[in-house]
Design an enzyme around this catalytic site. Structure first.
Site, mmCIF file in Angstrom:
data_model
loop_
_atom_site.group_PDB
_atom_site.id
_atom_site.type_symbol
_atom_site.label_atom_id
_atom_site.label_comp_id
_atom_site.label_asym_id
_atom_site.label_seq_id
_atom_site.Cartn_x
_atom_site.Cartn_y
_atom_site.Cartn_z
ATOM 1 N N GLU A 261 0.831 -1.198 0.000
ATOM 2 C CA GLU A 261 0.000 0.000 0.000
ATOM 3 C C GLU A 261 0.868 1.252 0.000
ATOM 4 O OE1 GLU A 261 -3.782 -2.216 2.043
ATOM 5 O OE2 GLU A 261 -2.917 -0.529 3.112
ATOM 6 N N CYS B 247 3.377 8.458 1.188
ATOM 7 C CA CYS B 247 3.890 7.514 2.182
ATOM 8 C C CYS B 247 4.181 6.189 1.464
ATOM 9 C CB CYS B 247 2.868 7.340 3.305
ATOM 10 S SG CYS B 247 3.400 6.198 4.584
ATOM 11 N N CYS C 103 5.843 -6.926 7.428
ATOM 12 C CA CYS C 103 6.899 -6.402 8.297
ATOM 13 C C CYS C 103 7.252 -7.466 9.328
ATOM 14 C CB CYS C 103 6.430 -5.131 9.014
ATOM 15 S SG CYS C 103 7.753 -4.285 9.922
ATOM 16 N N CYS D 50 5.520 -4.832 15.997
ATOM 17 C CA CYS D 50 5.017 -3.850 16.960
ATOM 18 C C CYS D 50 3.557 -4.182 17.261
ATOM 19 C CB CYS D 50 5.141 -2.433 16.395
ATOM 20 S SG CYS D 50 6.844 -2.012 15.995
ATOM 21 N N CYS E 210 0.442 -2.240 15.603
ATOM 22 C CA CYS E 210 0.485 -1.945 14.172
ATOM 23 C C CYS E 210 -0.119 -3.083 13.355
ATOM 24 C CB CYS E 210 1.935 -1.721 13.748
ATOM 25 S SG CYS E 210 2.122 -1.393 11.981
ATOM 26 N N CYS F 120 -1.441 5.916 9.872
ATOM 27 C CA CYS F 120 -0.282 5.196 10.416
ATOM 28 C C CYS F 120 -0.722 3.913 11.094
ATOM 29 C CB CYS F 120 0.425 6.009 11.484
ATOM 30 S SG CYS F 120 1.118 7.529 10.917
HETATM 31 N N1 SAH Z 1 8.857 0.481 10.382
HETATM 32 C C1 SAH Z 1 9.016 1.893 10.435
HETATM 33 C C2 SAH Z 1 8.128 2.676 9.496
HETATM 34 C C3 SAH Z 1 6.677 2.277 9.405
HETATM 35 S S1 SAH Z 1 5.618 2.692 10.763
HETATM 36 C C4 SAH Z 1 8.862 2.382 11.857
HETATM 37 O O1 SAH Z 1 8.481 1.604 12.708
HETATM 38 O O2 SAH Z 1 9.174 3.531 12.127
HETATM 39 C C5 SAH Z 1 5.457 4.440 10.735
HETATM 40 C C6 SAH Z 1 4.985 5.026 12.080
HETATM 41 O O3 SAH Z 1 3.647 4.641 12.368
HETATM 42 C C7 SAH Z 1 5.825 4.546 13.243
HETATM 43 O O4 SAH Z 1 6.212 5.636 14.039
HETATM 44 C C8 SAH Z 1 4.865 3.654 14.004
HETATM 45 O O5 SAH Z 1 5.185 3.595 15.373
HETATM 46 C C9 SAH Z 1 3.541 4.316 13.738
HETATM 47 N N2 SAH Z 1 2.390 3.455 13.961
HETATM 48 C C10 SAH Z 1 2.318 2.121 13.802
HETATM 49 N N3 SAH Z 1 1.080 1.667 14.108
HETATM 50 C C11 SAH Z 1 0.352 2.739 14.478
HETATM 51 C C12 SAH Z 1 -1.007 2.920 14.897
HETATM 52 N N4 SAH Z 1 -1.852 1.892 14.965
HETATM 53 N N5 SAH Z 1 -1.410 4.167 15.188
HETATM 54 C C13 SAH Z 1 -0.578 5.211 15.078
HETATM 55 N N6 SAH Z 1 0.702 5.109 14.667
HETATM 56 C C14 SAH Z 1 1.172 3.882 14.387
#
Ligand code: SAH
Length: 380
Positions: A96, A135, A142, A146, A149, A365
């Site tokens: 995406e 973006c 991934c 996390c 996410c 995000c």
């Molecule tokens: N892998 C990289 C880039 C992708 S995530 C990283 O972790 O930085 C981009 C941003 O989105 C990161 O700061 C992550 O913490 C945030 N993010 C992930 N899931 C989210 C969610 N459910 N709500 C808000 N931000 C989120």
């Protein structure tokens, strides 16, 4: 399946195209013609490269050479003007990519959102936005896992090639009919995947985007979950985006709970690498912090963050959790977010609250997850 192997041009740099043309017994200026066609004009088929003799186009097609532009399989448009694209790659996988237009002339850069809230009217339906951010994804799925996410639920399927990373940008620019540098376009490598776990392809894509597509490095930001050994490598790159680090917790206990990679690279290691990172003139490191209700959003957490960052040339982007199916965490109240921001600001740390973009179409995000999977996922 059954198709001859494709040779995509997207992803090849000047020297690779020159070597390719030389191997074909073609004059070297063909490399320049291909660079122009692929990255500047962004044509979608070899047959349409009008600067090349017809016969040569046919020869390339017969050899299985293609542009390698991802196909837009689906696209979803949000009320706020955000567009989420599902991009089909040549092996049937998909990623995406998100287009986020920004309204009216305000100040440049990210983090300027505070204040221009959604209730000030639909600046997004103007005929022409004055800038936009794309973006970009770096991997299919991934591996970082996390807990808040959605992309994590996919696991990692594979790395994207440099051509697939650049191709997402080209496909969106074509679809939106915009062209940098005339149309102000920012890139954030914050889509699906962890760019620093696909480092070489990611960096090659950056160089192509700067040299051939025409996006300035100062208009790009990459975000890492904290792949610590790559931070000094990245600092040594002669051409590189700005650096953002996903902090997301103020102490190791919470960070390990939320981001299992913290067991390997804890806050002490992460912050040491961040402090040593060679910043350019007027550059700052961005720390991103996803606020999860009653998990990491207390005033005491804000104070710990301020301690971690004290004395650094840095800013903090606060993001209230974007919810999603299968995500167990809650979104904090606005008051809680504002209180967190205030504590950082009082400690002298610039802190901005990021407005969610395209939440209604699952484009915000942490919400990126191949749409097909969402549609077919069993109900919890
Ligand atoms: N892998 C990289 C880039 C992708 S995530 C990283 O972790 O930085 C981009 C941003 O989105 C990161 O700061 C992550 O913490 C945030 N993010 C992930 N899931 C989210 C969610 N459910 N709500 C808000 N931000 C989120």
């Amino acid at each position: 399946m059954g198709n001859p192997p494709q040779i995509p041009l997207l992803g090849m740099d000047r020297s690779e195209l020159a070597a390719f043309m030389e191997g074909e017994g073609e004059p070297t200026y063909r490399a320049q013609q291909l660079l122009e066609a692929v990255y500047r004009q962004r044509v979608d088929a070899i047959e349409r490269i009008s600067t090349l003799p017809q016969q040569f186009r046919l020869k390339l097609v017969e050899k299985g050479v293609s542009i390698g532009l991802p196909a837009i399989e689906k696209c979803f448009v949000s009320q706020d003007g955000t567009v989420r694209y599902l991009m089909a790659l040549c092996d049937g996988q998909s990623v995406e990519t998100v287009w986020m237009p920004e309204g009216d002339g305000g100040e440049a850069g990210d983090g300027s959102e505070a204040g221009d809230g959604a209730d000030q009217g639909p600046s997004w339906d103007r005929a022409k936005f004055d800038r936009a951010t794309i973006c970009v994804s770096s991997q299919v799925g991934c591996a970082v896992d996390c807990q808040f996410c959605l992309t994590a639920l996919l696991g990692v399927q594979r790395n994207l090639t440099a051509g697939e990373i650049v191709g997402q940008v080209c496909a969106v620019l074509n679809d939106r009919k915009v062209s940098p540098p005339e149309d102000r376009t920012n890139l954030v490598f914050m889509g699906m995947g962890e760019p620093f776990l696909n480092y070489d392809n990611f960096m090659k894509a950056v160089r192509l985007l700067v040299a051939e597509v025409g996006v300035a490095e100062s208009r790009m930001t990459v975000s890492t979950a904290g792949i610590v050994p790559r931070i000094p490598d990245f600092g040594q790159e002669p051409v590189r985006p700005k650096l953002a680090i996903s902090l997301n917790a103020s102490n190791d206990t919470t960070r390990t709970q939320l981001m299992p990679l913290n067991k390997k690279w804890n806050l002490q290691k992460l912050m040491a690498a961040a402090r040593e990172f060679p910043l350019r003139n007027r550059e700052r490191i961005t720390f991103e912090y996803v606020l999860l209700r009653d998990v990491n959003d207390a005033p005491s957490n804000a104070k710990e963050v301020a301690e971690l960052i004290r004395g650094m040339r840095a800013k903090v982007n606060l993001i209230a959790l974007n919810p999603g199916p299968g995500i167990e965490f809650g979104t904090p109240t606005e008051e809680r977010v504002a209180a967190f921001q205030k504590i950082l600001a009082n400690a002298g740390i610039p802190a901005f609250v990021r407005r969610p973009r395209g939440r209604d179409i699952f484009a915000a995000c942490g919400q990126l997850k191949r749409t097909v999977q969402i549609a077919t996922a069993p109900a919890p």
